[in-house]
Design an enzyme around this catalytic site. Structure first.
Site, PDB file in Angstrom:
ATOM      1  N   LYS A  83      -8.268 -40.022  34.520  1.00 57.76           N
ATOM      2  CA  LYS A  83      -7.868 -41.491  34.439  1.00 57.76           C
ATOM      3  C   LYS A  83      -7.394 -41.641  33.147  1.00 57.76           C
ATOM      4  CE  LYS A  83     -10.868 -45.657  35.771  1.00 57.76           C
ATOM      5  NZ  LYS A  83     -12.257 -45.989  35.524  1.00 57.76           N
TER       6      LYS A  83
HETATM    7  C1  E4P Z   1     -12.977 -48.658  37.135  1.00 55.73           C
HETATM    8  O1  E4P Z   1     -12.225 -47.839  37.441  1.00 55.73           O
HETATM    9  C2  E4P Z   1     -12.942 -49.667  36.213  1.00 55.73           C
HETATM   10  O2  E4P Z   1     -13.030 -49.051  34.928  1.00 55.73           O
HETATM   11  C3  E4P Z   1     -13.903 -50.832  36.160  1.00 55.73           C
HETATM   12  O3  E4P Z   1     -13.816 -51.295  37.562  1.00 55.73           O
HETATM   13  C4  E4P Z   1     -13.858 -51.849  35.123  1.00 55.73           C
HETATM   14  O4  E4P Z   1     -14.736 -53.003  35.462  1.00 55.73           O
HETATM   15  P1  E4P Z   1     -15.138 -54.026  34.478  1.00 55.73           P
HETATM   16  O5  E4P Z   1     -13.930 -54.959  34.458  1.00 55.73           O
HETATM   17  O6  E4P Z   1     -16.187 -54.557  35.135  1.00 55.73           O
HETATM   18  O7  E4P Z   1     -15.420 -53.367  33.113  1.00 55.73           O
END
Ligand code: E4P
Length: 234
Positions: A83
């Protein structure tokens, strides 16, 4: 639409896998901070629980640092996806990872243009954050509404992964808009299972079943008693 779990909690992943609904997992530094321990160990355990893509996020902000962290993650298991945040450096790293055959998930996407660039750079997964846009009074789903047809129209080799999901309605809207994947917190997955009328219906059916069984047992007992009584007189 595929459903990923947005968590680093092993037990939650185990439960979703047992339900037969788990297509992959996304983690990020914040989710990892909630469980602590070794990130690498957690990733290995997650990869043992699902054959689907498991996103492991880099924290370096320079290209070489991202490449170093991402290559190390990629060695942990074949289903690791690195990622990488949307940034100038992130795009370069995504492009270099693509050349090396390492799959990436471009994170922190807030516009369709960012998604388009990440797809062109070679990201397998594009993660628009719908909830964080809603949080600042914007329409998060608008990015999905724009990005999904762009990816399809130009036959780009990327999937739109709806991230920052806050509630079950986000999941329904993502599915209706043709998103390829939604990654959901475990709580949202549980909310998707339940409905007050379903839960109430289960209780009512059990109560009615028990009442009927009790009534049938009482009737059988009365019939047997009557048969026994008439037998004595004969
Ligand atoms: C997933 O890949 C993301 O990092 C995550 O959904 C972010 O979520 P949040 O905005 O609730 O922190």
């Amino acid at each position: 639409m595929k459903i990923f779990l947005d968590t680093a909690e092993i037990e939650e992943i185990r439960i979703a896998a047992r339900w037969g609904v788990l297509d992959g997992v996304t983690t990020n530094p914040t989710l990892y901070a909630k469980v602590g321990g070794s990130y690498e160990d957690i990733l290995r355990q997650i990869c043992d629980l699902t054959a689907g893509p498991v996103s492991a996020e880099v924290v370096a902000e320079d290209v070489e640092g991202m490449l170093r962290e991402g290559r190390a993650f990629a060695k942990l298991a074949p289903n690791i996806v690195v990622k990488v945040p949307m940034s100038e450096e992130g795009l370069e790293a995504i492009s270099r990872f693509a050349d090396e055959g390492i799959k990436t998930n471009c994170t922190l996407i807030f516009t369709a243009n960012q998604g388009l660039l990440a797809a062109k750079a070679g990201a397998s997964l594009l993660s628009p954050f719908v909830g964080r846009l809603d949080d600042i009074n914007e329409e998060g789903m608008e990015v999905i509404r724009e990005l999904v047809p762009i990816i399809e129209m130009y036959e780009l080799d990327s999937e739109v992964l709806v991230a920052s999901v806050r509630h079950p309605r986000h999941v329904t809207e993502a599915a209706l808009l043709g998103a390829h994947i939604a990654t959901v917190p475990f709580k949202v997955l549980q909310q998707m299972v339940h409905h007050p009328l379903t839960d109430k219906g289960i209780v009512t059916f059990r109560e009615d079943w028990e009442k009927a069984r009790k009534a049938a047992a009482e009737k059988d007992a009365q019939t047997a008693a009557a048969a026994g009584g008439s037998g004595r007189h004969n």
